[in-house]
Design an enzyme around this catalytic site. Structure first.
Site, PDB file in Angstrom:
ATOM      1  CB  SER A 295      -0.960   0.015   1.188  1.00 32.57           C
ATOM      2  OG  SER A 295      -2.035  -0.866   0.966  1.00 32.57           O
TER       3      SER A 295
ATOM      4  CE  LYS B 284      -4.378   1.510  -0.569  1.00 36.39           C
ATOM      5  NZ  LYS B 284      -4.655   0.711   0.623  1.00 36.39           N
TER       6      LYS B 284
ATOM      7  CB  SER C 284      -4.177   1.808   4.219  1.00 33.52           C
ATOM      8  OG  SER C 284      -3.415   1.391   3.117  1.00 33.52           O
TER       9      SER C 284
ATOM     10  CE  LYS D 161      -1.272   4.254   2.729  1.00 31.83           C
ATOM     11  NZ  LYS D 161      -1.208   3.033   3.562  1.00 31.83           N
TER      12      LYS D 161
END
Length: 291
Positions: free
Chosen positions: A49, A52, A110, A227
């Protein structure tokens, strides 16, 4: 006597290299782009992720992007999350969320549902499949413009059915540095909790509360993002950044079983501090997303 190479000052030579759990890692000065540390820096790995961050960057790079634009949540986005067993912002069908709210839903819990909504909204095409494919194309185009020569996206959220969603620690450090430039994304990435009202299909208001899955925030002094990502093939991953005084470091952990301590050790190495040894990680409330 300790031999000092011409590339190191005596002070730098005295700081031991950190020992990390990560299979790949990188640390660089955000302002100059100068590498401070690298481990398997150019080995391609899946990134889960952390993908993202590029999803958000593409949306915010859209000419004339309107953060107040409302997007209606489709049942398709929820079905996708259920089918993939993916992390979610638990967006409800028919709710009308602004792009700004969706960016928070993307980056804090997320939300793969938020990623789908943004790709569907900002991709170009006559079908949902065409729009999301074109959006992923935009992600790859942006990666190329940032010099991420060992990176390929085949997903808007990091869930890859082919394994062709990969990058390297060095490339992702470039993405992290780029993400830190814009005030909107920088503000979102540094937020630990976001509470916001969203208009439902009936015109009522529904309150969403999202917590940032990045436990480095609020735990390491100066941490400002970025992140998390976790996947079966990718392992635990983290893009991170911290600022102290006039110095900002950005870094990458790929497939690290102790990613937060890895990040803290790297930041300590950059700042010349010893925070990692006493750091206590922020805990997430029961029921909050983990990634």
């Amino acid at each position: 006597m300790l031999a000092v190479t011409p590339l190191m000052s005596p002070a730098e030579a005295a700081v031991p290299l950190p020992t990390l759990s990560a299979k790949g890692a990188f640390l660089q000065d955000r302002a100059t782009g100068v590498k401070k540390y690298g481990k398997s820096a150019d080995i391609k790995r899946q990134m889960a992720s952390t993908t993202k961050v590029m999803t958000a960057a593409v949306v915010l790079n859209t000419p004339g992007v309107d953060l107040s634009r409302k997007v209606t949540i489709s049942q398709t986005y929820r079905d996708y999350v259920t089918a993939k067993g993916a992390s979610t912002a638990d967006l409800k069908t028919g709710d009308k969320a602004t792009v700004r709210q969706l960016l928070h839903a993307l980056m804090l819990p997320s939300g793969c549902d938020a990623a789908y909504a943004l790709a569907d909204t900002y991709g170009v095409g006559t079908t949902r499949a065409a729009r999301t494919k074109q959006f992923i194309g935009q992600m790859n185009k942006k990666a190329a413009s940032l010099g991420m020569t060992n990176t390929l996206f085949d997903s808007f959220d990091g869930i890859s059915s082919t394994g062709n969603n990969y990058s390297t620690p060095r490339d992702l450090a470039q993405l992290a540095s780029y993400a830190m430039r814009g005030s909107t994304l920088r503000g979102i990435m540094s937020t630990t909790k976001y509470v916001t009202p969203v208009t439902t299909s009936t015109g009522a208001l529904r309150t969403y509360t999202w917590y940032n899955t990045n436990k480095l925030l609020g735990s390491y002094s100066g941490a400002v993002g970025i992140k998390t990502g976790t996947g079966t093939a990718a392992g635990p991953c983290l893009l991170f950044a911290a600022t102290r005084g006039d110095k900002t470091y950005v870094g990458v952990i790929l497939n690290g079983t102790d990613r937060y301590n890895d990040a803290a050790k790297l930041l300590d190495y950059g700042f010349g501090s010893a925070t990692a040894s006493t750091m206590k990680l922020r805990t997430l409330p029961q029921g909050a997303q983990r990634d």
